[in-house]
Design a protein around this motif. Sequence first.
Motif, PDB file in Angstrom:
ATOM      1  N   GLU A  25      -8.509  54.189 -11.684  1.00 46.76           N
ATOM      2  CA  GLU A  25      -9.415  54.405 -12.813  1.00 46.76           C
ATOM      3  C   GLU A  25      -9.520  53.107 -13.599  1.00 46.76           C
ATOM      4  OE1 GLU A  25      -8.426  58.054 -14.859  1.00 46.76           O
ATOM      5  OE2 GLU A  25      -7.934  59.072 -12.985  1.00 46.76           O
ATOM      6  N   LYS A  76     -15.079  51.385 -14.139  1.00 43.53           N
ATOM      7  CA  LYS A  76     -14.604  51.592 -12.775  1.00 43.53           C
ATOM      8  C   LYS A  76     -15.229  50.617 -11.791  1.00 43.53           C
ATOM      9  CE  LYS A  76     -13.170  56.432 -12.886  1.00 43.53           C
ATOM     10  NZ  LYS A  76     -13.250  57.718 -12.167  1.00 43.53           N
ATOM     11  N   GLN A 197     -19.637  59.130 -15.901  1.00 40.70           N
ATOM     12  CA  GLN A 197     -19.508  57.689 -16.124  1.00 40.70           C
ATOM     13  C   GLN A 197     -20.675  57.102 -16.915  1.00 40.70           C
ATOM     14  OE1 GLN A 197     -16.468  56.068 -14.984  1.00 40.70           O
ATOM     15  NE2 GLN A 197     -16.167  58.287 -15.025  1.00 40.70           N
TER      16      GLN A 197
END
Length: 424
Positions: A25, A76, A197
């Motif tokens: 992560e 990420k 995200q």
Amino acid sequence: MRGVFPGLGFVLQPFHLFHPQKMPEGPELHLATLYVNKVCDGVVFTGPIIKSEVSKCPEVPFTCEAYRITAASRGKEVKLTLTPIKSDDHKKGTSTGQADQPMEVFFRFGMSGYFSLTAEDEIPKHAHLRFYTKEKPCRVLSFVDTRRFGSWHPNGTWQPERGPCVMFEYKTFRENVVSHLSDRVFDRPICEVLLNQKYFNGIGNYLRAEILYRLNIPPFVPARTVLEGLETEDYCENEKPVNKPIAGKKTSDKAKKKVVKGEASDLLRMCHTVPLEVVNLGGKGYSPAKADYSGFVAWLQCYSVDGMKSVQDHNGRTIWFKGDPGPLAPKESKSPRVKRLKKENDQDHTYKKKKGAKSHPESTMKKKVTKKETPKKAKDERQREAGPKRRTKMTREASTPRTRKRREAEPTAGSLRRSRRIAK
């Protein structure tokens, strides 16, 4: 290969999927950039970049006699910048086919990606992209990906659908979330929105569990309920974040409402500070070579910790939590782990109950097993064997009266003589 990073006070190991139960992560990808920047500091690379034959990712069309590598992360994603070292020969144009401009290669690690700098004869088995140094003996910086879920994109950009990084773009991250709270995505459970995200770039499965647990927020409450009332600016950024409630102390309904509304805690701030805690753990507890995960395991409070509950969310991802899951929890979602533990407990209870009986538990179990395991075919055969015997007995009983009738109807010898005389 490893290097000491004095600024952070820990030993950097080759970045790896540090803990076997979680994917890389935001913190892990940032640690990867620290590793690359340290081991590549002052190192000159040369020649073409070699891709493995089995990888489906694109070739990296970059060839240079001398270049350097630096790294940066955003959520990420990791970016490697390949910068040519300009020389007098290069300015005169004597070298043909050589890159004269920097190239940026963007990496997504998938489930098992990491970087490693090794000697040429020690390249890892699943090294799918390799950068060779100019020194002798040669060394190789490899992007290693066992499961091949990772990817790279030369001459790319940060993915536009990803939001600002929760760790290093905190101000714009907060603004991005608060200004979009009217979007329909925030009707969904907070545990699922934290993996989006577009708004929470860098948050993954283990981070969302730790963040919600520390704030005592049920995972399946509407995200908007948790986030509404938060400001675009964090005026208490330097204050110590609220930790989890004290064990054994019940939280009042009034306190719970404050937590949910953000009056006693700030979820967005925790999305910033908790990942930084993992970064501060550094390589100390994350040594792939020694498989020592003790530092990270000791840091975990909720994710995959004994005593915690776990269910699958609407996307099939497992969320770990404590207490009530919340009103939006899937109705039929059950954790395999909870089922397994419950089954084991039931077996233990049965054994203890039998242990107090007069008969020996083993003999009792054997008798039951024998009875249970009697083949059905054997029963059918016994029935077939018993069937004809019963039918034979019944046939004899039934045939007796019919035989008597026949005998009664047959004429005797005396009656035949009398009938013959009469006929004469």
